[in-house]
Design a protein around this motif. Sequence first.
Motif, PDB file in Angstrom:
ATOM      1  N   LYS A 149       0.722  -1.494  -0.236  1.00 31.47           N
ATOM      2  CA  LYS A 149       0.266  -0.032   0.629  1.00 31.47           C
ATOM      3  C   LYS A 149       1.276   1.495   0.317  1.00 31.47           C
ATOM      4  CE  LYS A 149      -4.453   1.676   2.353  1.00 31.47           C
ATOM      5  NZ  LYS A 149      -5.388   1.486   3.114  1.00 31.47           N
ATOM      6  N   ASN A 150       0.657   2.316  -1.072  1.00 32.20           N
ATOM      7  CA  ASN A 150       1.524   3.472  -1.628  1.00 32.20           C
ATOM      8  C   ASN A 150       0.218   4.698  -0.936  1.00 32.20           C
ATOM      9  OD1 ASN A 150       4.285   1.729  -1.474  1.00 32.20           O
ATOM     10  ND2 ASN A 150       3.000   1.007  -3.558  1.00 32.20           N
ATOM     11  N   SER A 151       1.200   5.814  -1.093  1.00 31.37           N
ATOM     12  CA  SER A 151       0.732   6.862  -0.946  1.00 31.37           C
ATOM     13  C   SER A 151       1.185   8.134  -1.884  1.00 31.37           C
ATOM     14  CB  SER A 151       0.047   7.584  -0.129  1.00 31.37           C
ATOM     15  OG  SER A 151      -1.129   6.455   0.508  1.00 31.37           O
ATOM     16  N   PHE A 152       0.932   8.731  -2.954  1.00 31.24           N
ATOM     17  CA  PHE A 152       2.013   9.758  -3.665  1.00 31.24           C
ATOM     18  C   PHE A 152       1.033  10.989  -4.196  1.00 31.24           C
ATOM     19  CE2 PHE A 152       0.363   6.245  -6.548  1.00 31.24           C
ATOM     20  CZ  PHE A 152       0.375   6.917  -7.862  1.00 31.24           C
ATOM     21  N   ILE A 153       1.519  12.571  -4.153  1.00 32.22           N
ATOM     22  CA  ILE A 153       1.001  13.103  -4.573  1.00 32.22           C
ATOM     23  C   ILE A 153       1.087  13.507  -6.320  1.00 32.22           C
ATOM     24  CG2 ILE A 153       0.784  15.795  -4.222  1.00 32.22           C
ATOM     25  CD1 ILE A 153      -0.714  14.282  -1.945  1.00 32.22           C
ATOM     26  N   THR A 154      -0.264  13.750  -6.786  1.00 35.71           N
ATOM     27  CA  THR A 154       0.064  14.112  -8.929  1.00 35.71           C
ATOM     28  C   THR A 154      -0.329  16.203  -8.307  1.00 35.71           C
ATOM     29  OG1 THR A 154      -0.300  12.094  -9.509  1.00 35.71           O
ATOM     30  CG2 THR A 154      -0.468  14.604 -10.702  1.00 35.71           C
ATOM     31  N   THR A 155       1.103  16.486  -9.017  1.00 36.56           N
ATOM     32  CA  THR A 155       0.275  17.971  -9.009  1.00 36.56           C
ATOM     33  C   THR A 155       0.527  18.909 -10.688  1.00 36.56           C
ATOM     34  OG1 THR A 155       2.603  18.381  -8.866  1.00 36.56           O
ATOM     35  CG2 THR A 155       1.825  18.807  -6.736  1.00 36.56           C
ATOM     36  N   TYR A 156      -0.611  19.841 -10.608  1.00 33.33           N
ATOM     37  CA  TYR A 156      -0.597  19.962 -11.423  1.00 33.33           C
ATOM     38  C   TYR A 156      -1.010  21.803 -12.572  1.00 33.33           C
ATOM     39  CZ  TYR A 156      -3.629  15.793 -12.669  1.00 33.33           C
ATOM     40  OH  TYR A 156      -3.959  14.738 -13.001  1.00 33.33           O
ATOM     41  N   GLU A 157      -0.190  21.984 -12.682  1.00 34.03           N
ATOM     42  CA  GLU A 157       0.056  23.578 -13.652  1.00 34.03           C
ATOM     43  C   GLU A 157      -0.266  23.713 -14.121  1.00 34.03           C
ATOM     44  OE1 GLU A 157       4.338  24.111 -12.917  1.00 34.03           O
ATOM     45  OE2 GLU A 157       4.865  23.264 -11.121  1.00 34.03           O
ATOM     46  N   GLN A 158      -1.186  24.755 -14.635  1.00 33.03           N
ATOM     47  CA  GLN A 158      -1.979  25.111 -15.706  1.00 33.03           C
ATOM     48  C   GLN A 158      -1.921  26.633 -15.796  1.00 33.03           C
ATOM     49  OE1 GLN A 158      -5.754  22.470 -15.831  1.00 33.03           O
ATOM     50  NE2 GLN A 158      -6.817  23.743 -17.930  1.00 33.03           N
ATOM     51  N   THR A 159      -1.940  26.378 -17.699  1.00 31.86           N
ATOM     52  CA  THR A 159      -2.625  28.001 -17.826  1.00 31.86           C
ATOM     53  C   THR A 159      -3.128  28.228 -18.907  1.00 31.86           C
ATOM     54  OG1 THR A 159      -0.880  27.712 -19.669  1.00 31.86           O
ATOM     55  CG2 THR A 159       0.412  28.406 -17.423  1.00 31.86           C
ATOM     56  N   ASP A 160      -3.661  28.736 -19.407  1.00 35.55           N
ATOM     57  CA  ASP A 160      -4.381  29.188 -20.342  1.00 35.55           C
ATOM     58  C   ASP A 160      -4.228  27.671 -21.766  1.00 35.55           C
ATOM     59  OD1 ASP A 160      -6.389  30.452 -18.550  1.00 35.55           O
ATOM     60  OD2 ASP A 160      -5.831  32.586 -20.581  1.00 35.55           O
ATOM     61  N   SER A 161      -2.676  27.961 -21.459  1.00 30.68           N
ATOM     62  CA  SER A 161      -2.366  26.997 -23.134  1.00 30.68           C
ATOM     63  C   SER A 161      -1.813  26.071 -22.512  1.00 30.68           C
ATOM     64  CB  SER A 161      -1.938  27.694 -23.660  1.00 30.68           C
ATOM     65  OG  SER A 161      -1.287  28.653 -23.665  1.00 30.68           O
ATOM     66  N   THR A 162      -1.051  25.150 -21.468  1.00 26.79           N
ATOM     67  CA  THR A 162      -0.471  24.504 -21.575  1.00 26.79           C
ATOM     68  C   THR A 162      -0.840  24.025 -19.991  1.00 26.79           C
ATOM     69  OG1 THR A 162       1.449  25.208 -19.783  1.00 26.79           O
ATOM     70  CG2 THR A 162       1.683  25.632 -22.714  1.00 26.79           C
ATOM     71  N   LEU A 163      -0.360  22.310 -19.390  1.00 29.15           N
ATOM     72  CA  LEU A 163      -1.040  21.922 -18.415  1.00 29.15           C
ATOM     73  C   LEU A 163       0.337  21.181 -18.161  1.00 29.15           C
ATOM     74  CD1 LEU A 163      -2.418  20.787 -15.985  1.00 29.15           C
ATOM     75  CD2 LEU A 163      -2.893  18.841 -18.119  1.00 29.15           C
ATOM     76  N   LYS A 164       1.421  20.978 -17.105  1.00 27.03           N
ATOM     77  CA  LYS A 164       2.648  20.359 -16.942  1.00 27.03           C
ATOM     78  C   LYS A 164       1.509  19.655 -15.296  1.00 27.03           C
ATOM     79  CE  LYS A 164       6.681  20.152 -14.697  1.00 27.03           C
ATOM     80  NZ  LYS A 164       7.703  21.627 -13.873  1.00 27.03           N
ATOM     81  N   THR A 167       4.709  13.675 -11.017  1.00 24.82           N
ATOM     82  CA  THR A 167       4.266  12.409  -9.554  1.00 24.82           C
ATOM     83  C   THR A 167       5.134  12.090  -9.959  1.00 24.82           C
ATOM     84  OG1 THR A 167       1.589  12.007 -11.349  1.00 24.82           O
ATOM     85  CG2 THR A 167       3.204  10.735  -9.589  1.00 24.82           C
ATOM     86  N   ASP A 168       5.437  12.548  -8.205  1.00 24.34           N
ATOM     87  CA  ASP A 168       6.911  11.858  -7.888  1.00 24.34           C
ATOM     88  C   ASP A 168       6.707  11.121  -6.853  1.00 24.34           C
ATOM     89  OD1 ASP A 168       9.565  12.178  -5.766  1.00 24.34           O
ATOM     90  OD2 ASP A 168       9.384  14.532  -5.509  1.00 24.34           O
ATOM     91  N   PHE A 169       7.661  10.055  -7.449  1.00 24.76           N
ATOM     92  CA  PHE A 169       7.467   8.871  -6.244  1.00 24.76           C
ATOM     93  C   PHE A 169       8.720   8.783  -5.521  1.00 24.76           C
ATOM     94  CE2 PHE A 169       5.301   8.411 -10.315  1.00 24.76           C
ATOM     95  CZ  PHE A 169       4.363   7.046 -10.265  1.00 24.76           C
ATOM     96  N   SER A 170       9.677   9.569  -5.500  1.00 22.32           N
ATOM     97  CA  SER A 170      10.837  10.268  -4.882  1.00 22.32           C
ATOM     98  C   SER A 170      10.674   9.704  -3.113  1.00 22.32           C
ATOM     99  CB  SER A 170      11.767  11.096  -4.681  1.00 22.32           C
ATOM    100  OG  SER A 170      11.705  11.562  -7.077  1.00 22.32           O
ATOM    101  N   SER A 171      12.360   9.082  -2.743  1.00 21.65           N
ATOM    102  CA  SER A 171      12.154   8.263  -1.579  1.00 21.65           C
ATOM    103  C   SER A 171      13.565   8.974  -0.703  1.00 21.65           C
ATOM    104  CB  SER A 171      12.140   7.384  -1.133  1.00 21.65           C
ATOM    105  OG  SER A 171      12.882   5.960  -1.584  1.00 21.65           O
ATOM    106  N   ARG A 172      13.663   8.780  -0.195  1.00 24.83           N
ATOM    107  CA  ARG A 172      15.590   8.980   0.582  1.00 24.83           C
ATOM    108  C   ARG A 172      15.912   8.644  -0.314  1.00 24.83           C
ATOM    109  NH1 ARG A 172      15.094   9.048   7.068  1.00 24.83           N
ATOM    110  NH2 ARG A 172      13.832   7.202   6.509  1.00 24.83           N
ATOM    111  N   ASP A 173      15.766   6.840  -0.684  1.00 28.47           N
ATOM    112  CA  ASP A 173      17.213   5.754  -1.203  1.00 28.47           C
ATOM    113  C   ASP A 173      17.380   6.312  -3.220  1.00 28.47           C
ATOM    114  OD1 ASP A 173      17.495   4.025   0.534  1.00 28.47           O
ATOM    115  OD2 ASP A 173      15.176   3.288   1.041  1.00 28.47           O
ATOM    116  N   ARG A 174      15.916   6.989  -3.246  1.00 28.27           N
ATOM    117  CA  ARG A 174      15.941   6.500  -5.059  1.00 28.27           C
ATOM    118  C   ARG A 174      14.820   8.341  -5.397  1.00 28.27           C
ATOM    119  NH1 ARG A 174      12.615   1.829  -7.710  1.00 28.27           N
ATOM    120  NH2 ARG A 174      10.725   2.720  -6.903  1.00 28.27           N
ATOM    121  N   SER A 175      15.513   8.306  -7.059  1.00 28.69           N
ATOM    122  CA  SER A 175      14.466   9.783  -7.209  1.00 28.69           C
ATOM    123  C   SER A 175      13.963   9.431  -8.711  1.00 28.69           C
ATOM    124  CB  SER A 175      15.473  10.690  -7.810  1.00 28.69           C
ATOM    125  OG  SER A 175      14.706  11.565  -8.324  1.00 28.69           O
ATOM    126  N   SER A 176      12.780   9.100  -8.377  1.00 26.70           N
ATOM    127  CA  SER A 176      11.956   9.046  -9.712  1.00 26.70           C
ATOM    128  C   SER A 176      10.592  10.162 -10.048  1.00 26.70           C
ATOM    129  CB  SER A 176      11.662   7.380  -9.591  1.00 26.70           C
ATOM    130  OG  SER A 176      10.375   7.394  -8.458  1.00 26.70           O
TER     131      SER A 176
END
Length: 327
Positions: free
Chosen positions: A145-160, A163-172
Amino acid sequence: MKRIFSLLVFLPLMTMAQTPKTGSKTLPLIESITTDTIKGRYQETVFSYDRFNRLTRIVNRIGYLQKSNNTSSERWVVDTTVMQKFGYVLDQRVPKYKKNTSYESNGLGSKWIKSTETYYYIYEQGKRVKDSVVEEQISEGKFFKNSFITTYEQTDSTLKRLTDFSSRDRSSFYLDYLDFHENVIAEEIGFHEGNHGGETTNYTYPKFDDKINPFAQLNIAPMLTNEKISFSFEEKELIILNSLKCDGGTNINWHLFNKNNALQSTIKRDDTASPVKDINSFRYTYNQYNLPVYCTIYIKKVFSVYQGTDFKGGLLKHFTFRYKNRF
């Protein structure tokens, strides 16, 4: 093995409401989209609604002919591979959460749950800014069982979307970037892991028709800008038009946000993953509402290292769209 994260705090109830599109009151809603059958196998996506015409489920299914030594006992089997369920508060048009359930099958008509992902949506000023996701899965007989956050940055013409899966052991992390106006014209999807680099796929959509995208009529379309109806095919699921080896299948996407229907899409992968680029051309037949009811897609494979000038192979795929009765 993934690091086990602490369970996220439950989100407050949404209080915002969404005004449905004018067209959604009069146009028939999409009921299913089904591929052609090749070698006894097809794919299908089915849509369900509540009494407010809000989308409640999207079900991805695979149908295949289960063969037998006795041809009279052969039968068609339909397996659900993924089910998306949307939840609402009272009569609000905006979904509070979505639960994705993925299934595995033994190929004999029996299936079991492989994993679930529950997305709790957070909106601000009419835009989705964050998903709080709880994931449960079974791997090698063990429950995670895992939990994570997805963030969105939206303008009138773009969306980023990040989703960060990073931990102290690795970055992904997983990154999805959209460029859009009335329609999505470019999309970049990539997964990156630590010092191992990552894989990125670029989609472009240079041409659209002037007819109505049926998925834009869904109540979730204005809020879930990055969502799309996707099909993924292996080469054996496509009609091969020549004797050349086409080097893999393709992906077909219809974005919910789009006002119109794509007439062409290109798919360019990392050269290390595949030196072949797909150029997909769409041809539609429409009904009296200017909604597509049939689509033929020609898939042209070219070597991306030669900027699309060296032909690799050609394939075909067909789709049928069905709609609910308006009354």
